[in-house]
Scaffold this active site. Sequence first.
Site, PDB file in Angstrom:
ATOM      1  N   SER A  12     -26.401  -7.372  13.187  1.00  0.00           N
ATOM      2  CA  SER A  12     -25.233  -8.263  13.182  1.00  0.00           C
ATOM      3  C   SER A  12     -24.756  -9.436  11.823  1.00  0.00           C
ATOM      4  O   SER A  12     -23.244  -9.041  12.204  1.00  0.00           O
ATOM      5  CB  SER A  12     -25.432  -9.325  14.341  1.00  0.00           C
ATOM      6  OG  SER A  12     -26.559 -10.167  13.437  1.00  0.00           O
ATOM      7  N   ARG A  90     -37.810  -7.318   2.835  1.00  0.00           N
ATOM      8  CA  ARG A  90     -38.781  -7.030   1.812  1.00  0.00           C
ATOM      9  C   ARG A  90     -38.224  -7.588   0.821  1.00  0.00           C
ATOM     10  O   ARG A  90     -36.916  -8.655   0.693  1.00  0.00           O
ATOM     11  CB  ARG A  90     -38.495  -5.329   1.809  1.00  0.00           C
ATOM     12  CG  ARG A  90     -38.843  -4.632   2.740  1.00  0.00           C
ATOM     13  CD  ARG A  90     -38.955  -3.159   2.484  1.00  0.00           C
ATOM     14  NE  ARG A  90     -39.264  -2.361   3.004  1.00  0.00           N
ATOM     15  CZ  ARG A  90     -40.401  -1.784   3.911  1.00  0.00           C
ATOM     16  NH1 ARG A  90     -41.772  -2.731   3.222  1.00  0.00           N
ATOM     17  NH2 ARG A  90     -40.476  -1.150   4.635  1.00  0.00           N
ATOM     18  N   ILE A  92     -37.684  -9.259  -3.079  1.00  0.00           N
ATOM     19  CA  ILE A  92     -37.432  -8.003  -3.747  1.00  0.00           C
ATOM     20  C   ILE A  92     -37.846  -8.809  -5.380  1.00  0.00           C
ATOM     21  O   ILE A  92     -38.510  -9.477  -5.428  1.00  0.00           O
ATOM     22  CB  ILE A  92     -35.622  -9.154  -4.092  1.00  0.00           C
ATOM     23  CG1 ILE A  92     -34.922  -8.798  -3.167  1.00  0.00           C
ATOM     24  CG2 ILE A  92     -35.026  -8.456  -5.601  1.00  0.00           C
ATOM     25  CD1 ILE A  92     -34.168  -7.658  -2.824  1.00  0.00           C
ATOM     26  N   ASN A 106     -29.264 -15.583   0.293  1.00  0.00           N
ATOM     27  CA  ASN A 106     -30.204 -14.961   1.640  1.00  0.00           C
ATOM     28  C   ASN A 106     -30.327 -15.668   2.931  1.00  0.00           C
ATOM     29  O   ASN A 106     -29.708 -16.466   2.459  1.00  0.00           O
ATOM     30  CB  ASN A 106     -31.353 -14.098   1.508  1.00  0.00           C
ATOM     31  CG  ASN A 106     -32.846 -14.008   2.299  1.00  0.00           C
ATOM     32  OD1 ASN A 106     -32.060 -12.943   2.686  1.00  0.00           O
ATOM     33  ND2 ASN A 106     -33.777 -14.070   3.042  1.00  0.00           N
ATOM     34  N   HIS A 108     -31.629 -17.389   6.131  1.00  0.00           N
ATOM     35  CA  HIS A 108     -32.821 -17.190   6.504  1.00  0.00           C
ATOM     36  C   HIS A 108     -32.829 -18.200   7.858  1.00  0.00           C
ATOM     37  O   HIS A 108     -32.349 -19.115   7.923  1.00  0.00           O
ATOM     38  CB  HIS A 108     -33.818 -18.061   6.162  1.00  0.00           C
ATOM     39  CG  HIS A 108     -35.604 -17.995   6.631  1.00  0.00           C
ATOM     40  ND1 HIS A 108     -35.916 -16.326   6.611  1.00  0.00           N
ATOM     41  CD2 HIS A 108     -36.158 -19.248   7.305  1.00  0.00           C
ATOM     42  CE1 HIS A 108     -37.394 -16.885   7.516  1.00  0.00           C
ATOM     43  NE2 HIS A 108     -37.075 -17.803   7.528  1.00  0.00           N
TER      44      HIS A 108
HETATM   45  C1  GRF Z   1     -31.321 -13.354  10.861  1.00  0.00           C
HETATM   46  O1  GRF Z   1     -31.752 -13.993  11.699  1.00  0.00           O
HETATM   47  C2  GRF Z   1     -31.160 -13.519   9.828  1.00  0.00           C
HETATM   48  O2  GRF Z   1     -31.095 -14.965   9.548  1.00  0.00           O
HETATM   49  C3  GRF Z   1     -32.823 -12.917   9.427  1.00  0.00           C
HETATM   50  O3  GRF Z   1     -33.045 -11.865  10.228  1.00  0.00           O
HETATM   51  C4  GRF Z   1     -32.190 -11.971  10.663  1.00  0.00           C
HETATM   52  C5  GRF Z   1     -31.252 -10.445  11.188  1.00  0.00           C
HETATM   53  O4  GRF Z   1     -30.424  -9.963  12.458  1.00  0.00           O
HETATM   54  N1  GRF Z   1     -33.381 -13.115   8.408  1.00  0.00           N
HETATM   55  P1  GRF Z   1     -28.841  -8.523  11.892  1.00  0.00           P
HETATM   56  O5  GRF Z   1     -29.926  -7.897  11.589  1.00  0.00           O
HETATM   57  O6  GRF Z   1     -28.329  -9.364  11.267  1.00  0.00           O
HETATM   58  O7  GRF Z   1     -28.689  -8.613  13.160  1.00  0.00           O
END
Ligand code: GRF
Length: 192
Positions: A12, A90, A92, A106, A108
Amino acid sequence: MRIALFASGNGSNVEAIIQASLEGRLDAEIACLFCDNPHAYVIERAIKHNIPFFVCAPQQCATREKWEGFILSFLETHQVDWIVLAGFMRIIGQPLLNRFPNRILNIHPSLLPAFPGKNSIKEAFDAKATHTGVTVHYVDNGIDTGPVIAQEEVAIQDGWDLETLEEAIHQIEHRLYPEIIQQVTKKECAYS
Ligand code: GRF
């Protein structure tokens, strides 16, 4: 500016970044997608948007070095300037970090350093935290340890279940990540 997206699952955030690029809110080309999971829905998204992609799990390669070597060749082919991790599950490794110094981002789903790792939203919820949020950071060789670029807080309301909290977090991610990618890549562009 050419960006490679890395993802492992639903994608997403990948979708939100592609939309930002298509609508001109993000002044960068989404050059390609790397995915480490052959079953990930994000591959459908790449196909839909006609974005070149490469799918390869580390288990398909004899060594981790070979796996990263394949990824590096793919990125060279697509003349990538930045790597944006969007749900990439994973670590890096050094070859990618050396080739893209301070050019890997990234997102998070917590206010780092709180709740690093894989199940951050659930961990914050289970811990009955009053606040959690979203962090965008540079990637280093640790797990969610690189320098923080931006954070946005979510106040966990009474009566919220886990799903409500997940939705609130994702809504922020989909707005915040394209904004920060735009800011960071533009700033770097201005100095180079
Ligand atoms: C997100 O919450 C992101 O912050 C984390 O993994 C999730 C990925 O969601 N690292 P999507 O695959 O982008 O829907």
